[in-house]
Design a protein around this motif. Structure first.
Motif, PDB file in Angstrom:
ATOM      1  N   CYS A 195      -0.792  -3.416 -13.242  1.00 12.63           N
ATOM      2  CA  CYS A 195      -0.794  -2.510 -12.095  1.00 12.63           C
ATOM      3  C   CYS A 195      -0.709  -1.048 -12.534  1.00 12.63           C
ATOM      4  O   CYS A 195      -1.312  -0.169 -11.926  1.00 12.63           O
ATOM      5  N   ALA A 196       0.034  -0.777 -13.599  1.00  7.29           N
ATOM      6  CA  ALA A 196       0.128   0.587 -14.104  1.00  7.29           C
ATOM      7  C   ALA A 196      -1.228   1.068 -14.610  1.00  7.29           C
ATOM      8  O   ALA A 196      -1.632   2.212 -14.362  1.00  7.29           O
ATOM      9  N   HIS A 197      -1.945   0.210 -15.332  1.00  7.61           N
ATOM     10  CA  HIS A 197      -3.274   0.583 -15.820  1.00  7.61           C
ATOM     11  C   HIS A 197      -4.240   0.792 -14.646  1.00  7.61           C
ATOM     12  O   HIS A 197      -5.061   1.715 -14.663  1.00  7.61           O
ATOM     13  N   TRP A 198      -4.152  -0.090 -13.642  1.00  2.65           N
ATOM     14  CA  TRP A 198      -5.003   0.077 -12.457  1.00  2.65           C
ATOM     15  C   TRP A 198      -4.678   1.389 -11.752  1.00  2.65           C
ATOM     16  O   TRP A 198      -5.587   2.155 -11.386  1.00  2.65           O
ATOM     17  N   PHE A 199      -3.379   1.664 -11.580  1.00  2.00           N
ATOM     18  CA  PHE A 199      -2.984   2.872 -10.863  1.00  2.00           C
ATOM     19  C   PHE A 199      -3.424   4.118 -11.626  1.00  2.00           C
ATOM     20  O   PHE A 199      -3.820   5.123 -11.019  1.00  2.00           O
ATOM     21  N   ALA A 200      -3.365   4.082 -12.954  1.00  2.00           N
ATOM     22  CA  ALA A 200      -3.770   5.242 -13.749  1.00  2.00           C
ATOM     23  C   ALA A 200      -5.235   5.590 -13.498  1.00  2.00           C
ATOM     24  O   ALA A 200      -5.612   6.769 -13.553  1.00  2.00           O
ATOM     25  N   ARG A 201      -6.061   4.585 -13.227  1.00  2.00           N
ATOM     26  CA  ARG A 201      -7.489   4.833 -13.002  1.00  2.00           C
ATOM     27  C   ARG A 201      -7.815   5.104 -11.548  1.00  2.00           C
ATOM     28  O   ARG A 201      -8.673   5.936 -11.243  1.00  2.00           O
ATOM     29  N   LYS A 202      -7.142   4.419 -10.622  1.00  2.00           N
ATOM     30  CA  LYS A 202      -7.574   4.446  -9.225  1.00  2.00           C
ATOM     31  C   LYS A 202      -6.474   4.752  -8.228  1.00  2.00           C
ATOM     32  O   LYS A 202      -6.764   5.063  -7.065  1.00  2.00           O
ATOM     33  N   GLY A 203      -5.225   4.654  -8.634  1.00  2.00           N
ATOM     34  CA  GLY A 203      -4.124   4.638  -7.681  1.00  2.00           C
ATOM     35  C   GLY A 203      -3.976   5.870  -6.824  1.00  2.00           C
ATOM     36  O   GLY A 203      -3.833   5.769  -5.595  1.00  2.00           O
ATOM     37  N   ARG A 204      -3.966   7.043  -7.449  1.00  2.00           N
ATOM     38  CA  ARG A 204      -3.737   8.259  -6.662  1.00  2.00           C
ATOM     39  C   ARG A 204      -4.848   8.478  -5.635  1.00  2.00           C
ATOM     40  O   ARG A 204      -4.572   8.881  -4.504  1.00  2.00           O
ATOM     41  N   ALA A 205      -6.087   8.211  -6.026  1.00  4.98           N
ATOM     42  CA  ALA A 205      -7.197   8.382  -5.087  1.00  4.98           C
ATOM     43  C   ALA A 205      -7.094   7.401  -3.930  1.00  4.98           C
ATOM     44  O   ALA A 205      -7.307   7.772  -2.764  1.00  4.98           O
ATOM     45  N   ARG A 206      -6.768   6.147  -4.246  1.00  2.00           N
ATOM     46  CA  ARG A 206      -6.617   5.155  -3.179  1.00  2.00           C
ATOM     47  C   ARG A 206      -5.446   5.510  -2.278  1.00  2.00           C
ATOM     48  O   ARG A 206      -5.508   5.347  -1.051  1.00  2.00           O
ATOM     49  N   ALA A 207      -4.362   5.992  -2.863  1.00  2.00           N
ATOM     50  CA  ALA A 207      -3.191   6.368  -2.076  1.00  2.00           C
ATOM     51  C   ALA A 207      -3.501   7.548  -1.159  1.00  2.00           C
ATOM     52  O   ALA A 207      -2.998   7.620  -0.035  1.00  2.00           O
ATOM     53  N   GLN A 208      -4.312   8.483  -1.639  1.00  2.00           N
ATOM     54  CA  GLN A 208      -4.673   9.633  -0.818  1.00  2.00           C
ATOM     55  C   GLN A 208      -5.448   9.196   0.414  1.00  2.00           C
ATOM     56  O   GLN A 208      -5.197   9.669   1.526  1.00  2.00           O
ATOM     57  N   VAL A 209      -6.377   8.266   0.223  1.00  2.00           N
ATOM     58  CA  VAL A 209      -7.136   7.744   1.367  1.00  2.00           C
ATOM     59  C   VAL A 209      -6.225   6.980   2.313  1.00  2.00           C
ATOM     60  O   VAL A 209      -6.298   7.128   3.540  1.00  2.00           O
ATOM     61  N   LEU A 210      -5.352   6.152   1.743  1.00  5.58           N
ATOM     62  CA  LEU A 210      -4.440   5.361   2.567  1.00  5.58           C
ATOM     63  C   LEU A 210      -3.475   6.268   3.328  1.00  5.58           C
ATOM     64  O   LEU A 210      -3.189   6.029   4.513  1.00  5.58           O
ATOM     65  N   SER A 211      -2.992   7.312   2.682  1.00  3.46           N
ATOM     66  CA  SER A 211      -2.108   8.264   3.359  1.00  3.46           C
ATOM     67  C   SER A 211      -2.840   8.995   4.470  1.00  3.46           C
ATOM     68  O   SER A 211      -2.239   9.373   5.486  1.00  3.46           O
ATOM     69  N   GLY A 212      -4.148   9.189   4.294  1.00  6.71           N
ATOM     70  CA  GLY A 212      -4.939   9.844   5.330  1.00  6.71           C
ATOM     71  C   GLY A 212      -4.969   9.079   6.620  1.00  6.71           C
ATOM     72  O   GLY A 212      -5.104   9.671   7.706  1.00  6.71           O
ATOM     73  N   THR A 213      -4.812   7.754   6.567  1.00  4.25           N
ATOM     74  CA  THR A 213      -4.769   6.979   7.800  1.00  4.25           C
ATOM     75  C   THR A 213      -3.518   7.297   8.602  1.00  4.25           C
ATOM     76  O   THR A 213      -3.515   7.227   9.827  1.00  4.25           O
ATOM     77  N   LEU A 214      -2.451   7.684   7.893  1.00  6.80           N
ATOM     78  CA  LEU A 214      -1.206   8.076   8.592  1.00  6.80           C
ATOM     79  C   LEU A 214      -1.403   9.386   9.330  1.00  6.80           C
ATOM     80  O   LEU A 214      -0.965   9.555  10.449  1.00  6.80           O
ATOM     81  N   ASP A 215      -2.110  10.329   8.698  1.00  7.87           N
ATOM     82  CA  ASP A 215      -2.372  11.617   9.338  1.00  7.87           C
ATOM     83  C   ASP A 215      -3.168  11.432  10.614  1.00  7.87           C
ATOM     84  O   ASP A 215      -2.895  12.055  11.641  1.00  7.87           O
ATOM     85  N   ARG A 216      -4.164  10.527  10.591  1.00 10.82           N
ATOM     86  CA  ARG A 216      -4.970  10.309  11.767  1.00 10.82           C
ATOM     87  C   ARG A 216      -4.161   9.639  12.871  1.00 10.82           C
ATOM     88  O   ARG A 216      -4.344   9.921  14.053  1.00 10.82           O
ATOM     89  N   GLU A 217      -3.244   8.745  12.469  1.00  6.96           N
ATOM     90  CA  GLU A 217      -2.407   8.089  13.472  1.00  6.96           C
ATOM     91  C   GLU A 217      -1.466   9.080  14.146  1.00  6.96           C
ATOM     92  O   GLU A 217      -1.079   8.898  15.304  1.00  6.96           O
ATOM     93  N   ASP A 218      -1.087  10.152  13.449  1.00  9.16           N
ATOM     94  CA  ASP A 218      -0.172  11.144  14.009  1.00  9.16           C
ATOM     95  C   ASP A 218      -0.875  12.130  14.939  1.00  9.16           C
ATOM     96  O   ASP A 218      -0.224  12.876  15.667  1.00  9.16           O
ATOM     97  N   GLU A 219      -2.198  12.165  14.881  1.00  9.73           N
ATOM     98  CA  GLU A 219      -2.932  13.112  15.736  1.00  9.73           C
ATOM     99  C   GLU A 219      -2.822  12.713  17.201  1.00  9.73           C
ATOM    100  O   GLU A 219      -2.822  11.534  17.534  1.00  9.73           O
ATOM    101  N   PRO A 220      -2.733  13.720  18.092  1.00 14.99           N
ATOM    102  CA  PRO A 220      -2.628  13.401  19.522  1.00 14.99           C
ATOM    103  C   PRO A 220      -3.931  12.804  20.074  1.00 14.99           C
ATOM    104  O   PRO A 220      -4.979  13.035  19.537  1.00 14.99           O
TER     105      PRO A 220
END
Length: 220
Positions: A195-220
């Motif tokens: 998982c650490a090797h996977w995260f080093a290659r893809k994790g932050r980018a995937r997390a940024q997209v996943l976190s973006g779904t939270l921002d959209r849910e917070d929009e009025p």
């Protein structure tokens, strides 16, 4: 090696087999079973067998990568593991929150449950990343890895279920420090290393997209 043979393609493939008998040798926490079978030869010339294979019938499990974007950190845990104690004399090895999928439970629900039980955290968002067979010559354990967005600001120092004799210590690890620990060979848990090797290659980018779904849910 025959050039262009379909068996040389870089993907898991089907192979015909037929089961003669399956017996339970020991019905414990991980049932020990033995199956006698025949399977197709790779050259297509008949089959091999009868072959007897013993294995632990574990089944579906989940592994969670709990990532806190605000702190650029992953929550790992320590708990007693018998193999780490006997093989390495390092019984308090590091790992990720994980567990078996209960009967009738789907993988995501199991991941959310295990995350809370083993860290005290609740996922703000979660998604499936990839799946692996942990040791296909030894066990039927089939793991689904999930990425979970968490807020670790109030991370507890102790977690686990008393009824299952769990004594778990959650730890907030900076991503770069965790990857360095894996690269330096200070961590040997296979799921955490992978998982650490996977995260080093893809994790932050995937997390940024996943976190973006939270921002959209917070929009009025």
């Amino acid at each position: 090696m025959t050039k262009g043979h379909y068996r040389d393609q870089l993907a898991d493939q089907h192979l015909d087999f037929r089961v003669v008998e399956t017996e339970t040798l020991h019905d414990g926490f991980r049932p020990l079973q033995a199956t006698t079978l025949h399977h197709e030869r790779f050259d297509g010339e008949g089959e091999l067998g009868p072959i007897r294979r013993e294995y632990l019938a574990t089944g579906e499990v989940v592994i969670v990568i709990p990532y806190d974007p605000a702190r650029d950190a992953i929550v790992v845990i320590r708990q007693f593991r018998i193999a780490a104690a006997l093989v390495l004399d390092l019984a308090a090895a590091l790992e990720l929150p994980a567990g078996i999928v209960d009967p009738g439970e789907d993988g995501e629900a199991a991941a959310l449950r295990e995350l809370h039980e083993e860290t005290g955290l609740t996922a703000q968002a979660i998604e499936r990343c990839y799946r692996i067979l942990s040791s296909p010559g030894l066990t039927t354990e089939h793991a689904t890895i999930f990425l979970a967005i968490v807020d670790a600001s109030d991370l507890t120092e102790s977690a686990g279920k008393d009824g299952e004799h769990e004594d778990i210590r959650p730890i907030l690890a900076k991503v770069d420090d965790l990857i360095a620990a894996v690269d330096d060979g200070r961590i040997e848990n296979a799921f955490l290393v992978g998982c650490a090797h996977w995260f080093a290659r893809k994790g932050r980018a995937r997390a940024q997209v996943l976190s973006g779904t939270l921002d959209r849910e917070d929009e009025p």
